[in-house]
Scaffold this motif. Structure first.
Motif, PDB file in Angstrom:
ATOM      1  N   MET A   1      14.156  17.492-108.981  1.00  0.00           N
ATOM      2  CA  MET A   1      13.467  17.310-110.509  1.00  0.00           C
ATOM      3  C   MET A   1      13.520  15.945-110.662  1.00  0.00           C
ATOM      4  SD  MET A   1      12.503  18.823-113.013  1.00  0.00           S
ATOM      5  CE  MET A   1      12.327  18.854-114.713  1.00  0.00           C
ATOM      6  N   GLU A   2      14.504  15.160-110.226  1.00  0.00           N
ATOM      7  CA  GLU A   2      14.630  13.613-110.824  1.00  0.00           C
ATOM      8  C   GLU A   2      13.508  12.836-109.924  1.00  0.00           C
ATOM      9  OE1 GLU A   2      17.767   9.831-110.724  1.00  0.00           O
ATOM     10  OE2 GLU A   2      18.529  12.074-111.132  1.00  0.00           O
ATOM     11  N   ASN A   3      13.473  13.284-108.561  1.00  0.00           N
ATOM     12  CA  ASN A   3      12.522  12.659-107.798  1.00  0.00           C
ATOM     13  C   ASN A   3      11.093  12.866-108.214  1.00  0.00           C
ATOM     14  OD1 ASN A   3      11.667  11.235-105.608  1.00  0.00           O
ATOM     15  ND2 ASN A   3      11.785  12.697-104.419  1.00  0.00           N
ATOM     16  N   TYR A   4      10.994  14.010-108.437  1.00  0.00           N
ATOM     17  CA  TYR A   4       9.492  14.535-109.210  1.00  0.00           C
ATOM     18  C   TYR A   4       9.237  13.500-110.246  1.00  0.00           C
ATOM     19  CZ  TYR A   4       5.515  17.182-111.258  1.00  0.00           C
ATOM     20  OH  TYR A   4       4.644  17.370-111.602  1.00  0.00           O
ATOM     21  N   ILE A   5      10.238  13.420-111.137  1.00  0.00           N
ATOM     22  CA  ILE A   5       9.933  12.580-112.435  1.00  0.00           C
ATOM     23  C   ILE A   5       9.696  11.292-112.246  1.00  0.00           C
ATOM     24  CG2 ILE A   5      10.804  11.891-114.578  1.00  0.00           C
ATOM     25  CD1 ILE A   5      12.329  14.429-114.893  1.00  0.00           C
ATOM     26  N   LEU A   6      10.366  10.660-111.289  1.00  0.00           N
ATOM     27  CA  LEU A   6      10.302   9.410-110.700  1.00  0.00           C
ATOM     28  C   LEU A   6       8.831   9.239-110.064  1.00  0.00           C
ATOM     29  CD1 LEU A   6      13.849   8.298-109.270  1.00  0.00           C
ATOM     30  CD2 LEU A   6      12.565   7.602-111.548  1.00  0.00           C
ATOM     31  N   GLN A   7       8.516   9.995-109.335  1.00  0.00           N
ATOM     32  CA  GLN A   7       7.252  10.131-108.688  1.00  0.00           C
ATOM     33  C   GLN A   7       5.986  10.116-109.635  1.00  0.00           C
ATOM     34  OE1 GLN A   7       6.547  13.172-106.041  1.00  0.00           O
ATOM     35  NE2 GLN A   7       4.682  12.410-105.190  1.00  0.00           N
ATOM     36  N   ILE A   8       6.227  11.152-110.462  1.00  0.00           N
ATOM     37  CA  ILE A   8       5.013  11.080-111.684  1.00  0.00           C
ATOM     38  C   ILE A   8       5.023   9.912-112.508  1.00  0.00           C
ATOM     39  CG2 ILE A   8       4.629  12.335-113.720  1.00  0.00           C
ATOM     40  CD1 ILE A   8       3.721  13.840-111.264  1.00  0.00           C
ATOM     41  N   THR A   9       6.187   9.371-112.863  1.00  0.00           N
ATOM     42  CA  THR A   9       6.129   8.020-113.630  1.00  0.00           C
ATOM     43  C   THR A   9       5.558   6.849-112.913  1.00  0.00           C
ATOM     44  OG1 THR A   9       8.219   8.651-114.712  1.00  0.00           O
ATOM     45  CG2 THR A   9       7.787   6.529-114.961  1.00  0.00           C
ATOM     46  N   ARG A  10       5.971   6.698-111.525  1.00  0.00           N
ATOM     47  CA  ARG A  10       5.183   5.694-110.820  1.00  0.00           C
ATOM     48  C   ARG A  10       3.636   5.909-110.833  1.00  0.00           C
ATOM     49  NH1 ARG A  10       8.043   6.481-106.416  1.00  0.00           N
ATOM     50  NH2 ARG A  10       9.773   5.580-106.889  1.00  0.00           N
ATOM     51  N   GLN A  11       3.194   7.181-110.368  1.00  0.00           N
ATOM     52  CA  GLN A  11       1.574   7.489-110.310  1.00  0.00           C
ATOM     53  C   GLN A  11       1.263   7.039-111.912  1.00  0.00           C
ATOM     54  OE1 GLN A  11       1.520  11.434-109.101  1.00  0.00           O
ATOM     55  NE2 GLN A  11       1.610  10.898-106.929  1.00  0.00           N
ATOM     56  N   ALA A  12       1.709   7.423-112.981  1.00  0.00           N
ATOM     57  CA  ALA A  12       1.224   7.218-114.091  1.00  0.00           C
ATOM     58  C   ALA A  12       1.257   5.825-114.325  1.00  0.00           C
ATOM     59  CB  ALA A  12       2.067   8.000-115.287  1.00  0.00           C
ATOM     60  N   LEU A  13       2.248   4.916-113.997  1.00  0.00           N
ATOM     61  CA  LEU A  13       1.932   3.517-114.178  1.00  0.00           C
ATOM     62  C   LEU A  13       1.033   2.894-113.424  1.00  0.00           C
ATOM     63  CD1 LEU A  13       5.820   2.439-114.451  1.00  0.00           C
ATOM     64  CD2 LEU A  13       4.192   2.379-116.202  1.00  0.00           C
ATOM     65  N   LEU A  14       0.686   3.353-112.016  1.00  0.00           N
ATOM     66  CA  LEU A  14      -0.280   3.046-111.422  1.00  0.00           C
ATOM     67  C   LEU A  14      -1.736   3.285-111.810  1.00  0.00           C
ATOM     68  CD1 LEU A  14      -0.950   1.420-108.611  1.00  0.00           C
ATOM     69  CD2 LEU A  14      -0.894   3.467-107.643  1.00  0.00           C
ATOM     70  N   LEU A  15      -1.747   4.202-112.402  1.00  0.00           N
ATOM     71  CA  LEU A  15      -3.050   4.772-112.906  1.00  0.00           C
ATOM     72  C   LEU A  15      -3.155   3.850-114.213  1.00  0.00           C
ATOM     73  CD1 LEU A  15      -5.291   6.937-113.113  1.00  0.00           C
ATOM     74  CD2 LEU A  15      -3.555   8.417-114.571  1.00  0.00           C
ATOM     75  N   VAL A  16      -2.337   3.688-115.134  1.00  0.00           N
ATOM     76  CA  VAL A  16      -2.669   2.688-116.248  1.00  0.00           C
ATOM     77  C   VAL A  16      -3.010   1.468-115.858  1.00  0.00           C
ATOM     78  CG1 VAL A  16      -1.566   1.460-118.117  1.00  0.00           C
ATOM     79  CG2 VAL A  16      -1.207   3.736-117.883  1.00  0.00           C
ATOM     80  N   LEU A  17      -2.552   0.807-114.649  1.00  0.00           N
ATOM     81  CA  LEU A  17      -3.216  -0.038-114.099  1.00  0.00           C
ATOM     82  C   LEU A  17      -4.442  -0.389-113.704  1.00  0.00           C
ATOM     83  CD1 LEU A  17       0.059  -1.674-112.429  1.00  0.00           C
ATOM     84  CD2 LEU A  17      -0.897  -2.823-114.346  1.00  0.00           C
ATOM     85  N   ILE A  18      -4.744   0.769-112.954  1.00  0.00           N
ATOM     86  CA  ILE A  18      -6.165   0.986-112.288  1.00  0.00           C
ATOM     87  C   ILE A  18      -7.094   1.034-113.451  1.00  0.00           C
ATOM     88  CG2 ILE A  18      -7.342   2.409-110.856  1.00  0.00           C
ATOM     89  CD1 ILE A  18      -4.932   2.803-109.173  1.00  0.00           C
ATOM     90  N   VAL A  19      -6.881   2.148-114.360  1.00  0.00           N
ATOM     91  CA  VAL A  19      -7.762   2.430-115.485  1.00  0.00           C
ATOM     92  C   VAL A  19      -8.002   1.408-116.512  1.00  0.00           C
ATOM     93  CG1 VAL A  19      -8.053   4.122-117.455  1.00  0.00           C
ATOM     94  CG2 VAL A  19      -7.556   4.972-115.251  1.00  0.00           C
ATOM     95  N   SER A  20      -7.134   0.410-116.840  1.00  0.00           N
ATOM     96  CA  SER A  20      -7.189  -0.676-117.704  1.00  0.00           C
ATOM     97  C   SER A  20      -7.955  -1.971-117.016  1.00  0.00           C
ATOM     98  CB  SER A  20      -6.019  -1.122-118.259  1.00  0.00           C
ATOM     99  OG  SER A  20      -5.056  -1.609-117.398  1.00  0.00           O
ATOM    100  N   ALA A  21      -8.125  -1.779-115.789  1.00  0.00           N
ATOM    101  CA  ALA A  21      -8.648  -2.849-114.890  1.00  0.00           C
ATOM    102  C   ALA A  21     -10.098  -3.471-115.427  1.00  0.00           C
ATOM    103  CB  ALA A  21      -8.533  -2.669-113.467  1.00  0.00           C
ATOM    104  N   PRO A  22     -11.022  -2.295-115.362  1.00  0.00           N
ATOM    105  CA  PRO A  22     -12.515  -2.746-115.794  1.00  0.00           C
ATOM    106  C   PRO A  22     -12.523  -3.531-117.185  1.00  0.00           C
ATOM    107  CG  PRO A  22     -12.278  -0.393-114.957  1.00  0.00           C
ATOM    108  CD  PRO A  22     -11.022  -0.994-115.148  1.00  0.00           C
ATOM    109  N   PRO A  23     -12.057  -3.068-118.171  1.00  0.00           N
ATOM    110  CA  PRO A  23     -12.093  -3.647-119.522  1.00  0.00           C
ATOM    111  C   PRO A  23     -11.450  -5.076-119.308  1.00  0.00           C
ATOM    112  CG  PRO A  23     -11.003  -1.627-119.848  1.00  0.00           C
ATOM    113  CD  PRO A  23     -11.374  -1.628-118.521  1.00  0.00           C
ATOM    114  N   VAL A  24     -10.190  -5.157-118.890  1.00  0.00           N
ATOM    115  CA  VAL A  24      -9.552  -6.397-118.820  1.00  0.00           C
ATOM    116  C   VAL A  24     -10.302  -7.506-118.146  1.00  0.00           C
ATOM    117  CG1 VAL A  24      -7.378  -7.214-118.052  1.00  0.00           C
ATOM    118  CG2 VAL A  24      -7.367  -5.276-119.205  1.00  0.00           C
TER     119      VAL A  24
END
Length: 87
Positions: A1-24
């Protein structure tokens, strides 16, 4: 369970960086061009850069909007599909 939460958090942070790249990046490029223009013409007006940056960000969101939406939808689908396994 903890590993799943860490993996999802890591993916979410990476997604935020990728999605915010075009306007930035659009804002960065327009800001750099306007800074060079202000330096060459010696215009020191701070409000001059606001409107072109705003327009560039809006245009980049219009162009990259479907891709951004698809990325967010895929991540949401991944979350909802993996959620029942842990409860």
């Amino acid at each position: 369970m903890e590993n799943y939460i860490l993996q999802i958090t890591r993916q979410a942070l990476l997604l935020v960086l990728i999605v915010s790249a075009p306007p930035v990046m659009a804002s960065l490029v327009v800001g750099l061009m306007l800074s060079v223009f202000q330096a060459t013409t010696q215009i020191q007006e701070q409000t001059l850069t606001f409107v072109p940056k705003l327009i560039a960000v809006f245009v980049s969101l219009v162009i990259a909007g479907p891709w951004i939406g698809g990325q967010l939808l895929a991540f949401t689908r991944l979350l909802f599909e993996g959620f029942p396994e842990f409860f």
